[in-house]
Design an enzyme around this catalytic site. Structure first.
Site, short mmCIF file in Angstrom:
data_model
loop_
_atom_site.label_atom_id
_atom_site.label_comp_id
_atom_site.label_asym_id
_atom_site.label_seq_id
_atom_site.Cartn_x
_atom_site.Cartn_y
_atom_site.Cartn_z
N PRO A 49 0.81 -1.22 0.00
CA PRO A 49 0.00 0.00 0.00
C PRO A 49 0.84 1.26 0.00
O PRO A 49 1.74 1.41 0.82
CB PRO A 49 -0.77 -0.12 1.31
CG PRO A 49 0.09 -0.93 2.20
CD PRO A 49 0.84 -1.88 1.31
N ASP A 88 -1.97 2.84 2.66
CA ASP A 88 -1.29 2.89 3.93
C ASP A 88 -1.63 4.24 4.54
O ASP A 88 -1.31 5.28 3.97
CB ASP A 88 0.22 2.76 3.70
CG ASP A 88 0.99 2.69 5.00
OD1 ASP A 88 0.38 2.35 6.02
OD2 ASP A 88 2.20 2.97 4.97
N TRP A 661 4.49 -0.44 10.31
CA TRP A 661 4.95 -1.56 9.49
C TRP A 661 4.18 -2.82 9.81
O TRP A 661 4.10 -3.74 9.00
CB TRP A 661 6.46 -1.79 9.68
CG TRP A 661 7.24 -0.70 9.04
CD1 TRP A 661 7.97 0.27 9.66
CD2 TRP A 661 7.35 -0.46 7.64
NE1 TRP A 661 8.53 1.09 8.73
CE2 TRP A 661 8.18 0.67 7.49
CE3 TRP A 661 6.85 -1.09 6.51
CZ2 TRP A 661 8.50 1.19 6.25
CZ3 TRP A 661 7.17 -0.58 5.27
CH2 TRP A 661 7.98 0.56 5.15
N GLN A 697 12.41 -1.35 0.80
CA GLN A 697 11.41 -2.04 1.62
C GLN A 697 11.94 -3.34 2.19
O GLN A 697 11.21 -4.05 2.88
CB GLN A 697 10.17 -2.35 0.78
CG GLN A 697 9.41 -1.12 0.35
CD GLN A 697 8.78 -0.41 1.50
OE1 GLN A 697 8.57 -0.99 2.56
NE2 GLN A 697 8.51 0.86 1.34
N TRP A 701 8.63 -3.56 4.49
CA TRP A 701 7.49 -4.40 4.18
C TRP A 701 7.87 -5.86 3.98
O TRP A 701 7.21 -6.76 4.47
CB TRP A 701 6.79 -3.86 2.93
CG TRP A 701 5.43 -4.39 2.72
CD1 TRP A 701 4.42 -4.47 3.64
CD2 TRP A 701 4.91 -4.94 1.51
NE1 TRP A 701 3.30 -5.02 3.08
CE2 TRP A 701 3.57 -5.31 1.77
CE3 TRP A 701 5.44 -5.14 0.24
CZ2 TRP A 701 2.75 -5.87 0.79
CZ3 TRP A 701 4.62 -5.69 -0.74
CH2 TRP A 701 3.29 -6.06 -0.47
N LYS A 734 20.16 11.73 -6.31
CA LYS A 734 18.87 11.38 -5.76
C LYS A 734 17.88 12.50 -6.07
O LYS A 734 18.22 13.67 -5.98
CB LYS A 734 19.01 11.20 -4.25
CG LYS A 734 17.95 10.33 -3.65
CD LYS A 734 18.21 10.16 -2.17
CE LYS A 734 16.96 9.64 -1.50
NZ LYS A 734 17.14 9.39 -0.09
N LYS A 737 12.80 17.12 -3.70
CA LYS A 737 12.06 18.35 -3.97
C LYS A 737 12.94 19.57 -3.72
O LYS A 737 12.85 20.57 -4.42
CB LYS A 737 10.83 18.42 -3.05
CG LYS A 737 9.67 17.65 -3.60
CD LYS A 737 8.41 17.93 -2.81
CE LYS A 737 7.32 16.97 -3.24
NZ LYS A 737 6.53 16.44 -2.15
#
Length: 1187
Positions: A49, A88, A661, A697, A701, A734, A737
């Site tokens: 999610p 999520d 998590w 993840q 996850w 990377k 913003k």
RNA sequence: UGGUCUGUAGCUCAACGGUCAGAGCUUCUGCCUUAUACGCAGCGGGUUGUGGGUUCAAAUCCUACCAGACCAACCA
């Protein structure tokens, strides 16, 4: 059914996608792709999610493309692939976002804003960008069920989570313990690692550091030290030297940690402050930092106070392991630990000799490493600093002082300095100095963070570690290194899972406790009583019988009113206590303070105020009934106001939330509201066949899914996991913003289309490598792949429409088709085989690249290029139909092969073809079955000789270039030396293709070549290497030195006896490669073993033909420029030029046929018409359309 | 600090023990084309991050460094 193939003017991917998308939605193509497979074997996919409180980025496009293409492929392969979406919705990022929006901090929650309001804001904010996400999902062609997604804040979802927690609790895997966590005394709160990773939290600070001296005690263990020291000085005292940058932790010291394999030295010297003789232990490698070279082995008897150089001498060197368990005297004996066996030397693998002394002062309360090693040795724990960041009153002269300036007191005196002064005076400090280092600070208060023991709930994952490791071995990891390396390692070094989060917006921990007045004996008041009782709730139904604290106003009023029944009871209770300690009494003061500050009152306050008067609960609470359960929201603060009456004691909820998590890791169960509903659905969908997310993840996850799967069901949670790498900007940085180098996925999709973007992301690099995202790359994909397929289709459509080809004729058996058709079908089937294998192996990059190669090199630039004429010339007969069927099949199969990666374009292509031919009943390529390679259609020989044709053509073209003869000029012949019959036969079969491609009349073969062709021989290292081994070098040299006669002999005999270093070695023909390097008198080119010579003589006949072809070319250009239809007939007049006369006369028919002219006349002069140029001659041509 | 991954032409990537490390993009020059696409041929461009080692043979295997990324930890 359309009668004509749709023709297009220009490829516009975004436009195609809009149309296809509308088409899909109208026909519910996605839903159909699932329902059509009803009853088929399920292929289980879990959607990780995303959190919708942030905007989606381009990196989401790559992982979702990966998921989508696998699901589409599996669907086409005959599986039923349900894809339930999810959101999520809990967690810190949500909370921080809300706090920013509302302009508040965590401390304001419950004061300026009620917890309820706060959580309601979270609830709405968390799905703030859901529309954007849905939009992206649609536009990028990600097929996932968005109509009934699982949402982690949903009551049903939380109920399943509670069930999971209870299961773990029942298995004894859930426990409460202290853990060392970053804590901000100034803010009064623990900090998450996320908060600690905020920019600017690590600051450079100057701290007072001390090398403290811990006095060793004599025992069997330490005897060897004392024996040595006593020889030098019978009154010797031995000290361990340990460095600390946080002297305030010294009173809490309980151990000293050394490295087992580090070398330590016992050194005789003097304390530089007290000048007393001392014997100290420290890492040998670090002595240089504390002792001057000049003082080594100096004169001890001559030393006196004030001397610049202090003598020192290494008396002995030993390993850290020898120091284990040596006891020492407590350094600052203000408080004795209550339990454990402290003040020993311990071994720890985290000790280095980078800085300090190689001996680490260990205070288990204030360091994670310290705590771990402390627990291992059972040295206990001592926390002499309170949560405000000040020493407990029991810490002697330092009692009550803040360890850092948490109150921004202008007169703050550094307690570290005072500790240093004290130790100096007591002969317990060897060096005190300021030291600059980085130290984490609270991002809200800018004050230094302490590592502090806080209560937390843990899952005992280490108990099932072995099983998890075992299960992991059965998981297919892409790439495999992530599974064995990153993940495997993580499992090996696993620590228990800290579930606790002291926040507001999340799944509440369903654990209720009685109040723990540990120092109090309730038996004094109420007979026998178990002071601490705990229960873990596993469903909403179990809340029944509890009480909900709703009458807060009455409670508030009563607690302030000294005449209230509540107040009286508390007073009576307090007076009953024979023990007079304040802590044992029920203290209403803090509750009153809270009320006066207008802070929210919760059930825990009620519990504190009347924790044993359960009859009073009923006064302020309502009982929880079925109807309450149905409507109750399982979040804070509602669940916090639920109490239970346990044999006369009040149970209140542990205030913690569960790590988010856990939310996502439990999605296999919670997405179905298991076990309360959908039991069957769950059983069919566990474990997953496939999941995919970013490699970040791995410990998120992927781990939580795995841990819960193993603990709850003793099973893996997924069978295959693909982890994709990061998406970096085109310079390899990377995306962030802040830097402004983020790629807007919407703009990208809008401009280039989803298919080109998806294709680029998948084929540029393996998904698990981090990729540099460059829009230029998408353009290239667009140009090279999609434009090429599009043009091939358009080419097909144009002629198929003219000939009315609709695939209504019977399928022509392959053996009845021309060589080139069988070839492309063969290559096509090879492609199908490869692509299938790649997809099955979760290697979409390889699959995509294979398709690209096919389209570019084989289909477009060889098959279509060579077959062009077959489509526009001649009658609609066997050969033409064969060509159409072949090309059609290629395009149709391509649409299927491309469908998983570029779903829009593929469906568009499929639709265009199928709408005319109606070969398939399916309305979408995504409802089709994936093509199956026909083994019988694959002809390796044919593919080999076509490669020969391409290579030979390429060589001839390069020869033409070398001598500057353009391809339009026909030449008489090429000459190819052939090694064996096989090659000759191969070339003969495709000779006609070569001849037309490079415009020569004949191909001649040279077989009897001895003495004529200059040959070169090369060793075949691969076959020779294994046989010759170490002799390889000499053999290679000998072979390279072969004479022409020797080469001929080897060729003739098929083998050769080679004498190398007096040893006879048998060389086979397959051990070498013989290349015809040169043919004397010819223009020659080589590629590998292939050699081609070109006859460059241009006879007058050839010149005429060349001129004729030039003329054709120019007139075709005029036709095209004049926008004539392909079928228009024309009449042509040419102004006569002497040198072209013979060409026009001799090739009149040829020219007319080529340009579809009814007449070609030469006229003396031509005023009208268009000026053209043929071989440097300029003249006019008049081209008229015949009306 | 540890773990994992990645370092190959100016750029994006191949080759994963075997001749001289290849494609594409990019610059320039030709050519081909009744496909507004593409392609072909040529010209440039490389001590395969660095140093060792194993091997007849290393971009490829081992090892130590260096750089970048991610994850975890963070230090006395």
């Amino acid at each position: 059914m359309a009668s004509k193939y749709q023709e297009y003017n220009q490829l516009n991917l975004p436009q195609i996608e809009k149309e296809i998308l509308a088409h899909w939605e109208k026909n519910q193509a996605f839903e159909q792709s699932v329902t059509l497979r009803e009853g088929a074997t399920p292929f289980v996919f879990y959607e990780g999610p995303p959190s919708a409180n942030g905007m989606p980025g381009i990196h989401h496009v790559i992982s979702r493309t990966l998921k989508d293409l696998v699901c589409r492929y599996k669907t086409m392969s005959g599986f039923q692939v349900k894809r339930k979406g999810g959101w999520d919705t809990h967690g810190l990022p949500v909370e921080l976002g809300v706090e920013k929006t509302l302009g508040i901090t965590k401390d304001d929650i419950g004061k300026k804003i009620s917890v309820e309001e706060y959580n309601n804001t979270c609830r709405t904010e968390v799905l703030k960008y859901k529309d954007k996400w849905d939009d992206l999902t649609r536009k990028m062609g990600y097929w996932v069920d968005l109509k009934s997604p699982y949402i982690t804040f949903d009551n049903n979802y939380i109920e399943s989570l509670w069930w999971c927690v209870q299961e773990l609790y029942k298995k004894g895997l859930l426990y409460k313990s202290k853990s060392i966590q970053p804590y901000s005394p100034a803010a009064g709160t623990g900090l998450s690692s996320h908060e600690l990773n905020q920019p600017g939290t690590y600051k450079n600070v100057k701290d007072t550091t001390i090398v403290a001296m811990f006095k060793a005690l004599e025992s069997e263990n330490s005897a060897f030290l004392f024996d040595i020291a006593r020889k030098a000085d019978p009154a010797a005292e031995v000290f361990f030297m340990a460095w600390t940058t946080t002297p305030w932790t010294l009173p809490s010291n309980l151990g000293l940690t050394v490295g087992a394999n580090i070398e330590y030295a016992l050194i005789r010297t003097f304390n530089p402050y007290t000048h007393l003789p001392v014997f100290v232990v420290m890492a040998k490698d670090l002595t240089g930092k504390y002792f001057k070279k000049e003082g080594e082995d100096g004169d001890f008897s001559a030393y006196k106070e004030g001397d610049k150089v202090i003598p020192w001498q290494i008396l002995s060197v030993f390993r850290g392991s020898q120091l284990e368990n040596i006891r020492y005297e407590q350094l600052l004996p203000y408080v004795q630990p209550e339990s454990g066996d402290p003040f020993r030397v311990l071994l720890g693998d985290f000790v280095t000799t980078e800085d300090g002394t190689g001996i680490v002062h260990t205070a288990p309360a204030f360091g994670a490493d310290d705590n771990r090693v402390g627990q291992k040795y059972g040295i206990g724990i001592m926390t002499l600093v309170d949560r405000q960041g000040k020493f407990l009153d029991t810490v002697g002269e330092f009692g009550g002082r803040y360890v850092k300036n948490y109150k921004s007191d202008p007169d703050y005196k550094d307690v570290d300095v005072d500790i240093a002064v004290k130790l100096k005076k007591e002969n317990r400090a060897f060096r005190v100095e300021k030291y600059e280092h980085t130290y984490p600070h609270c991002w809200r208060t800018d004050k230094p963070v302490l590592y502090y023991p806080l209560d937390a709930w843990f899952i005992n994952t280490t108990a099932v570690k072995d099983r998890m490791v075992e299960l992991n071995k059965t998981i297919n990891w892409k790439p495999s290194s992530t599974g064995t390396g990153r993940f495997g390692n993580w499992l090996e070094n696993m620590v228990d899972w800290n579930l606790s989060r002291s926040r507001y917006w999340g799944t509440p921990l369903p654990v209720w406790n009685t109040l723990n007045h540990s120092f109090f004996s309730p038996a004094q008041v109420y007979g026998s009583f178990e002071p601490l009782t705990r229960k873990c709730i596993g469903s909403r139904a179990e809340l029944k019988g509890g009480y909900q604290f709703v009458k807060k106003e009455e409670f508030t009023r009563d607690i302030l009113d000294e005449n209230s029944e509540l107040y009286k009871k508390i007073k009576k209770y307090n007076s009953k206590l024979t023990n007079s300690r304040d802590e044992d009494r029920i203290n209403v003061a803090p509750i009153r303070t809270k009320i006066s500050k207008k802070e929210e009152v919760f059930a825990i306050d009620l519990a504190a105020a009347n924790w044993y008067y359960t009859d009073l609960i009923k006064k302020y609470c309502v009982e929880i009934t079925n109807s309450v359960i149905e409507s109750i929201d399982l979040h804070k603060p509602i669940v916090d106001d639920i109490l239970f009456d346990h044999e006369g004691a009040i149970m209140y909820r542990e205030p913690d939330l569960i790590d988010v998590w856990f939310d996502s890791g439990a999605m296999p169960y919670a997405q179905w509201h298991y076990p309360f509903e959908n039991k069957e659905e769950f059983q069919k969908s566990f474990p997953a066949d496939f999941i995919a997310e970013g490699v970040d993840q791995t410990r998120g996850w992927f781990y939580t899914l795995h841990a819960l799967g193993a603990m709850l069901f003793d099973s893996v949670a997924y069978k295959t996991v693909v982890s994709n790498g990061l998406v970096l900007d085109k310079n390899g940085n990377k995306m962030s913003k802040r830097v402004g180098n983020v790629v807007d996925p919407f703009a990208t999709l809008e401009q280039f289309g989803a298919d080109a973007t998806r294709w680029y992301l998948i084929t540029n690099a393996s998904p698990w490598d981090s990729m540099k995202f460059d829009l230029e790359g998408i353009k290239e994909v667009q140009r090279k792949l999609f434009s090429t397929v599009y043009n091939t289709y358009n080419f097909f459509a144009m002629y198929a429409n003219l000939d009315k080809f609709t695939f209504k004729e019977a399928y022509i058996p392959l053996e009845e088709r021309p060589e080139i058709d069988r070839w492309i079908i063969s290559v096509l089937n090879t492609l199908v085989k490869d692509v299938t294998a790649y997809f099955n192996d979760y290697e979409p990059t390889q699959a995509g690249r294979a398709v690209q190669t096919f389209v570019d090199e084989h289909l477009s630039n060889w098959y279509v290029r060579l077959c062009r004429r077959r489509f526009w010339k001649g009658d609609y007969g066997h050969d033409k139909i064969s060509a159409y069927q072949t090309l059609y099949e290629c395009l149709e199969t391509l649409s299927q092969l491309m469908a998983p990666v570029s779903p829009f374009f593929a469906d568009w292509l499929f639709g265009n073809l199928n709408s005319v031919s109606a070969r398939h009943a399916e309305g979408s390529v995504h409802h089709m079955n994936f093509p199956v390679a026909v083994a019988g259609a694959i002809d390796a020989d044919l593919e080999e000789r076509m490669q020969l044709a391409q290579d030979i053509s390429s060589l001839v073209l390069s020869l033409r270039k070398k001598v500057n003869i353009k391809v339009r000029q026909p030449l008489q012949k090429i000459l190819i030396p052939v090694q064996n019959v096989h090659i000759k036969e191969q070339i003969e079969k495709i000779g006609h293709l070569i001849k037309s491609e490079v415009n020569v009349k004949d191909i001649e073969y040279l077989t009897e070549t001895e003495g004529f062709i200059k040959k070169k021989i090369k060793p075949n290292y691969k076959s020779l290497g294994s046989k010759m081994g170490a002799k390889m070098k000499a053999v290679a040299a000998a072979i390279s030195a072969f004479s022409a006669a020797e080469i001929a002999s080897l060729e003739r005999e098929g083998q050769f006896n080679l004498l190398v270093e007096n040893e006879e070695l048998l060389i086979q023909l397959s051990d070498v490669e013989i290349i015809s390097e040169d043919i004397p008198g010819w223009t020659v080119a080589n590629k590998g073993a292939l050699t081609v010579a070109l006859d460059i003589t241009i006879t007058p006949e050839l010149l005429d033909e060349g001129n004729a072809r030039e003329l054709v070319n120019r007139i075709q250009k005029i036709r095209k420029d004049s926008d004539f239809e392909l079928t228009d007939r024309i009449q042509v007049k040419v102004a006569v030029i002497d040198s072209l006369k013979s060409a026009i006369i001799n090739y009149n028919d040829y020219i007319c046929t080529e340009i579809l002219a009814d007449s070609l006349e030469m006229v003396p002069e031509l005023q009208d018409g268009i000026e053209i140029e043929v071989n440097d001659l300029t003249f006019n041509v008049l081209v008229n359309k015949k009306s």
